[in-house]
Design a protein around this motif. Structure first.
Motif, PDB file in Angstrom:
ATOM      1  N   SER A   1       4.987   5.856  -2.091  1.00 39.04           N
ATOM      2  CA  SER A   1       4.003   6.830  -2.581  1.00 39.04           C
ATOM      3  C   SER A   1       3.925   6.774  -4.100  1.00 39.04           C
TER       4      SER A   1
ATOM      5  N   GLN B   1       3.004   9.377  -7.413  1.00 41.72           N
ATOM      6  CA  GLN B   1       2.749  10.735  -7.877  1.00 41.72           C
ATOM      7  C   GLN B   1       1.692  10.704  -8.964  1.00 41.72           C
ATOM      8  N   THR B   2       0.606  11.415  -8.778  1.00 41.74           N
ATOM      9  CA  THR B   2      -0.487  11.448  -9.752  1.00 41.74           C
ATOM     10  C   THR B   2      -0.771  12.901 -10.131  1.00 41.74           C
TER      11      THR B   2
ATOM     12  N   LYS C   1       0.231  13.584  -4.525  1.00 39.77           N
ATOM     13  CA  LYS C   1       0.962  12.394  -4.096  1.00 39.77           C
ATOM     14  C   LYS C   1       0.081  11.517  -3.212  1.00 39.77           C
ATOM     15  N   VAL C   2      -0.084  10.246  -3.618  1.00 43.56           N
ATOM     16  CA  VAL C   2      -0.826   9.282  -2.822  1.00 43.56           C
ATOM     17  C   VAL C   2       0.158   8.548  -1.916  1.00 43.56           C
ATOM     18  N   GLN C   3      -0.033   8.654  -0.606  1.00 46.01           N
ATOM     19  CA  GLN C   3       0.849   7.983   0.356  1.00 46.01           C
ATOM     20  C   GLN C   3       0.273   6.596   0.652  1.00 46.01           C
ATOM     21  N   ALA C   4       0.606   5.645  -0.220  1.00 47.30           N
ATOM     22  CA  ALA C   4      -0.039   4.322  -0.191  1.00 47.30           C
ATOM     23  C   ALA C   4       0.403   3.461   0.994  1.00 47.30           C
TER      24      ALA C   4
ATOM     25  N   GLY D   1      -7.484  -1.199  -1.095  1.00 45.44           N
ATOM     26  CA  GLY D   1      -6.865   0.116  -1.084  1.00 45.44           C
ATOM     27  C   GLY D   1      -6.067   0.443   0.158  1.00 45.44           C
TER      28      GLY D   1
ATOM     29  N   ASP E   1      -8.659   9.753   2.956  1.00 45.36           N
ATOM     30  CA  ASP E   1      -8.038  10.120   1.689  1.00 45.36           C
ATOM     31  C   ASP E   1      -6.518  10.094   1.863  1.00 45.36           C
ATOM     32  N   LEU E   2      -5.839   9.214   1.114  1.00 46.23           N
ATOM     33  CA  LEU E   2      -4.385   9.086   1.271  1.00 46.23           C
ATOM     34  C   LEU E   2      -3.609  10.150   0.490  1.00 46.23           C
ATOM     35  N   PHE E   3      -4.325  11.069  -0.199  1.00 42.43           N
ATOM     36  CA  PHE E   3      -3.658  12.262  -0.723  1.00 42.43           C
ATOM     37  C   PHE E   3      -3.254  13.164   0.440  1.00 42.43           C
TER      38      PHE E   3
END
Length: 330
Positions: free
Chosen positions: A13, A15-16, A20-23, A44, A278-280
């Motif tokens: 992930s 942190q932005t 949190k983007v769970q990539a 992406g 959306d991966l957020f």
């Protein structure tokens, strides 16, 4: 066949400011000795993040490998110190990055950049390192290698720079080569030459290759197995023939239908409608539900089980449930 790399339940992930983007969300993968595994999917979906995790190149912060293991020859890379990982990078595992111009230092000669890694890892003299660099340029098909060692990156074409980056990745004779979109910026003629080069190098050195791409035409030429990635998950994996001719996941089928084919007469291509999730805040169920023409109510609520269709072919899709098969049959 011997496994050289095994990834289990990998979560990465970032942190932005927005959260949190769970990539990467629970990736399972393995690579066998001497094979080419292609990871495909749209931009992406987590392909490059997975590759960078193998090299432990995820910048921290903002990136974090939250859990999971990446086992290379019996050692879990996620648990190694930075010093231990540096001893593996370039020697046992090498990576070809997307843009060869940014991967090369414009202020240093090609010879300096080629010999830097081998002098550090193999303790060779300058003369021995230069000889090895010359051999590598020969291997990747660059003429007059001794003269070329004295030149700078801007004096080479895009295809030549890509060959130099490949030479740099192979100079320490790694067992695993990760190629991240190695043909994206090249025209089709140079692409064909680079793919032919990969095939020849693999036959001569026995190196295992992870090829990351969104180009199914590239995959069709050199991949032994294909892993299809979507929204941070591997949703289908199989041999080249299984994926191209027996694809079971609707997303994989959509990818194949959106590519022009010479063996079929079609008036227009069939795009995949909609956008990735959306991966957020990724969905609890199958991430492809909102775009899937065959989606059922359960798809959006519960993530599908892992179905083994053969010893090489697996898919994660509710359509493989016997109840769904019976419903579709009627």
């Amino acid at each position: 066949m011997e496994k050289i790399l095994e990834i289990k339940d990998l979560h990465v992930s970032f942190q932005t400011y927005g959260g949190k983007v769970q990539a990467v969300r629970g990736v399972h993968l393995d690579v066998h000795k001497g094979e080419t595994l292609a990871i495909v999917g749209e931009s992406g979906c987590g392909k490059s993040v997975t590759a960078n995790s193998i090299m432990k190149l995820i910048p921290s912060p903002p990136g974090t490998i939250e859990r999971g293991s990446i086992t290379f020859k019996g050692r879990d890379i996620t648990r190694l110190s930075d010093k231990e990982v540096r001893a593996i990078r370039g020697v046992d595992i090498s990576m070809i990055f997307q843009d060869p111009m940014t991967a090369l230092n414009p202020t240093l000669t090609i010879g300096t950049q080629l010999t830097e890694g081998i002098k550090q890892h193999q303790r060779l003299s300058q003369a021995e390192a230069k000889k090895k660099a010359t051999e590598m340029l020969n291997l990747v098909g660059i003429p007059s290698p001794e003269e070329r060692l004295k030149q700078y990156p801007h004096q080479f074409s895009g295809g030549m720079r890509q060959r130099i980056v490949i030479a740099m990745a192979l100079i320490c004779e790694p067992e695993l080569l990760i190629a991240d979109e190695p043909t994206t910026a090249l025209d089709v003629t140079i692409q064909a030459q680079i793919l032919k080069l990969f095939d020849r190098i693999q036959q001569e050195t026995g190196v295992s290759i992870i090829l990351i791409t969104h180009d199914l035409g590239v995959v069709a030429k050199i991949a032994d197995r294909i892993a299809v990635m979507y929204a941070g998950k591997i949703i289908e994996v199989g041999t080249r023939r299984e994926i191209f001719y027996q694809a079971q996941h609707p997303y994989t089928q959509g990818l194949l239908h959106s590519v022009p084919r010479l063996d079929q007469k079609t008036d227009k291509l069939v795009p995949i409608d909609g956008t990735p999730p959306d991966l957020f805040a990724p969905p609890e169920g199958c991430p492809f539900t909102a775009r899937c023409p065959l989606a059922m109510e359960v798809c959006g609520k519960v993530y599908p089980f892992h179905a083994d269709l053969s010893h090489t072919h697996a898919v994660e899709c509710w359509l493989q449930d016997e109840r769904a098969k019976q419903h579709l049959a009627t």
